[in-house]
Every structure is written in structure tokens, then in C-alpha cells.
Design a protein around this motif. Sequence first.
Motif, PDB file in Angstrom:
ATOM      1  N   ILE A  50       0.628  -1.089  -0.331  1.00 56.65           N
ATOM      2  CA  ILE A  50       0.246   0.066  -0.270  1.00 56.65           C
ATOM      3  C   ILE A  50       0.628   1.006  -0.213  1.00 56.65           C
ATOM      4  CG2 ILE A  50      -1.755   1.440   1.214  1.00 56.65           C
ATOM      5  CD1 ILE A  50      -2.707  -1.261   2.473  1.00 56.65           C
ATOM      6  N   SER A  51       1.753   1.326   0.684  1.00 56.00           N
ATOM      7  CA  SER A  51       3.186   2.446   0.399  1.00 56.00           C
ATOM      8  C   SER A  51       3.304   2.537  -0.574  1.00 56.00           C
ATOM      9  CB  SER A  51       3.785   2.338   2.439  1.00 56.00           C
ATOM     10  OG  SER A  51       3.580   1.882   3.434  1.00 56.00           O
ATOM     11  N   GLN A  52       3.572   1.400  -1.379  1.00 52.83           N
ATOM     12  CA  GLN A  52       4.340   1.540  -2.737  1.00 52.83           C
ATOM     13  C   GLN A  52       3.065   1.847  -3.948  1.00 52.83           C
ATOM     14  OE1 GLN A  52       6.991   1.111  -4.160  1.00 52.83           O
ATOM     15  NE2 GLN A  52       6.624   0.512  -6.183  1.00 52.83           N
ATOM     16  N   VAL A  53       2.099   2.343  -3.533  1.00 52.68           N
ATOM     17  CA  VAL A  53       1.113   2.085  -4.798  1.00 52.68           C
ATOM     18  C   VAL A  53       0.751   3.671  -4.460  1.00 52.68           C
ATOM     19  CG1 VAL A  53      -1.395   2.746  -5.084  1.00 52.68           C
ATOM     20  CG2 VAL A  53      -0.333   0.235  -4.871  1.00 52.68           C
ATOM     21  N   LEU A 105       8.120 -10.188  -4.712  1.00 53.20           N
ATOM     22  CA  LEU A 105       8.845 -11.320  -4.965  1.00 53.20           C
ATOM     23  C   LEU A 105      10.416 -11.477  -4.421  1.00 53.20           C
ATOM     24  CD1 LEU A 105       9.301 -13.517  -7.105  1.00 53.20           C
ATOM     25  CD2 LEU A 105      10.751 -12.323  -8.964  1.00 53.20           C
ATOM     26  N   LEU A 106      10.733  -9.935  -4.566  1.00 55.33           N
ATOM     27  CA  LEU A 106      11.762  -9.709  -3.586  1.00 55.33           C
ATOM     28  C   LEU A 106      12.012  -9.672  -2.692  1.00 55.33           C
ATOM     29  CD1 LEU A 106      13.563  -7.046  -5.784  1.00 55.33           C
ATOM     30  CD2 LEU A 106      14.406  -9.032  -6.319  1.00 55.33           C
ATOM     31  N   VAL A 107      11.065  -9.094  -1.844  1.00 56.28           N
ATOM     32  CA  VAL A 107      10.781  -9.428  -0.213  1.00 56.28           C
ATOM     33  C   VAL A 107      10.292 -10.205   0.120  1.00 56.28           C
ATOM     34  CG1 VAL A 107       9.602  -8.342   1.688  1.00 56.28           C
ATOM     35  CG2 VAL A 107      10.522  -6.639  -0.800  1.00 56.28           C
ATOM     36  N   ASN A 113      15.870  -6.733   1.743  1.00 51.15           N
ATOM     37  CA  ASN A 113      15.389  -5.353   2.112  1.00 51.15           C
ATOM     38  C   ASN A 113      14.310  -4.942   1.527  1.00 51.15           C
ATOM     39  OD1 ASN A 113      16.063  -2.341   3.389  1.00 51.15           O
ATOM     40  ND2 ASN A 113      16.414  -3.327   4.628  1.00 51.15           N
ATOM     41  N   VAL A 114      13.198  -4.028   2.642  1.00 54.64           N
ATOM     42  CA  VAL A 114      12.220  -3.727   1.742  1.00 54.64           C
ATOM     43  C   VAL A 114      12.383  -2.709   0.664  1.00 54.64           C
ATOM     44  CG1 VAL A 114      11.466  -2.302   3.615  1.00 54.64           C
ATOM     45  CG2 VAL A 114       9.779  -2.658   1.782  1.00 54.64           C
ATOM     46  N   TYR A 115      13.748  -1.221   1.552  1.00 54.61           N
ATOM     47  CA  TYR A 115      13.701  -0.241   0.730  1.00 54.61           C
ATOM     48  C   TYR A 115      14.702  -0.823  -0.012  1.00 54.61           C
ATOM     49  CZ  TYR A 115      12.096   1.637   4.673  1.00 54.61           C
ATOM     50  OH  TYR A 115      10.751   2.207   5.682  1.00 54.61           O
ATOM     51  N   LEU A 116      15.850  -1.502  -0.382  1.00 53.45           N
ATOM     52  CA  LEU A 116      16.733  -2.142  -1.344  1.00 53.45           C
ATOM     53  C   LEU A 116      15.640  -3.117  -2.435  1.00 53.45           C
ATOM     54  CD1 LEU A 116      19.056  -3.048  -2.437  1.00 53.45           C
ATOM     55  CD2 LEU A 116      19.880  -5.118  -1.594  1.00 53.45           C
ATOM     56  N   ALA A 117      14.679  -3.240  -2.115  1.00 55.49           N
ATOM     57  CA  ALA A 117      13.916  -4.523  -3.012  1.00 55.49           C
ATOM     58  C   ALA A 117      13.403  -2.309  -4.210  1.00 55.49           C
ATOM     59  CB  ALA A 117      12.913  -4.816  -2.954  1.00 55.49           C
ATOM     60  N   LYS A 118      12.873  -1.506  -2.944  1.00 59.79           N
ATOM     61  CA  LYS A 118      12.823   0.148  -3.912  1.00 59.79           C
ATOM     62  C   LYS A 118      13.429   0.101  -4.440  1.00 59.79           C
ATOM     63  CE  LYS A 118       9.067   3.416  -3.196  1.00 59.79           C
ATOM     64  NZ  LYS A 118       8.778   3.122  -4.493  1.00 59.79           N
TER      65      LYS A 118
END
Length: 139
Positions: A50-53, A105-107, A113-118
Motif C-alpha cells: 500500500i505504501s508503494q502504491v 518477489l524480492l521481499v 530488505n524492503v528499501y533495497l527492493a524499492k
Amino acid sequence: MKLVANITNYVFDGKFKCLSRFSLVGISNTIIDFIIFTIFQGLIGVNYTISQVLGYSFGVVNSFIFNKKWTFQGGKSNKKIYNELFQFIIVNIISLAITVIFMKLLVKDFRLNVYLAKILVTFIAQITNFIAYKLWIFN
């Protein structure tokens, strides 16, 4: 000082005008996206999808305004603004879907890590968006 002005002029008004401007707008979009993402995911505790959206959506608004007015201003498009906006929204919905899928997929699967995936999904989105903006929306 004149050398810096000449280089700046060459990059932003020369052969690399479109790509360099797109990159600069992309940096501002990314900063906006990361700030909103971090506020919702890190500070408020909202799920990263949701934060990504939310973050991506704020970046998209900035992106449309600056890419239309500055990056692709030289385009020969005779389209009405609502046609460009519709195409822009379609491209960004597809791009958002790609980022959410890859982020999950990455997380989850790769335990990144969610920030690296971001960061990684942001690069994927930028490549997809530039091609679509240049060839379809603002041409």
C-alpha cells in the motif's frame, strides 16, 4: 565556470536533452515517492504494498506535470491533454503493477530488505516509463 555552463547547456539542451531532463524529473519523482513510501511504511506502519502504491502515485503526479511541460515539450503531439493523461495513467498503472509484483518477489522470495527492493523496482519502472513516454505518449 563557462565550462560548467557549456556542459550543462549541452546535456539539458543538446543531444541528451530528453534523456537528461527525464532523468532529472525521475530523480524528483523518486525523492517524492521515497518520502511518501517512508512516511507510510516506516513511520505509520502501513503495509509496504500500500505504501508503494501511495508513494508511486505522488511521484506520478509530479512526473506528468514536469515530463509534459519540460522533458517532452518539443514533441509534435497533436493529442488533447486528456488523451495524453489517459495514456500516461495506463502506462503508470502497468508500471506500478510491475513494481508491486517485483517488490513482493524480492521481499518475500529473496528476503531482500524492503528499501533495497524499492530501489531495484524504481530502476525497472524508469526504463519502462521512458520508452513508453517517448514512443507513445509525448511523441
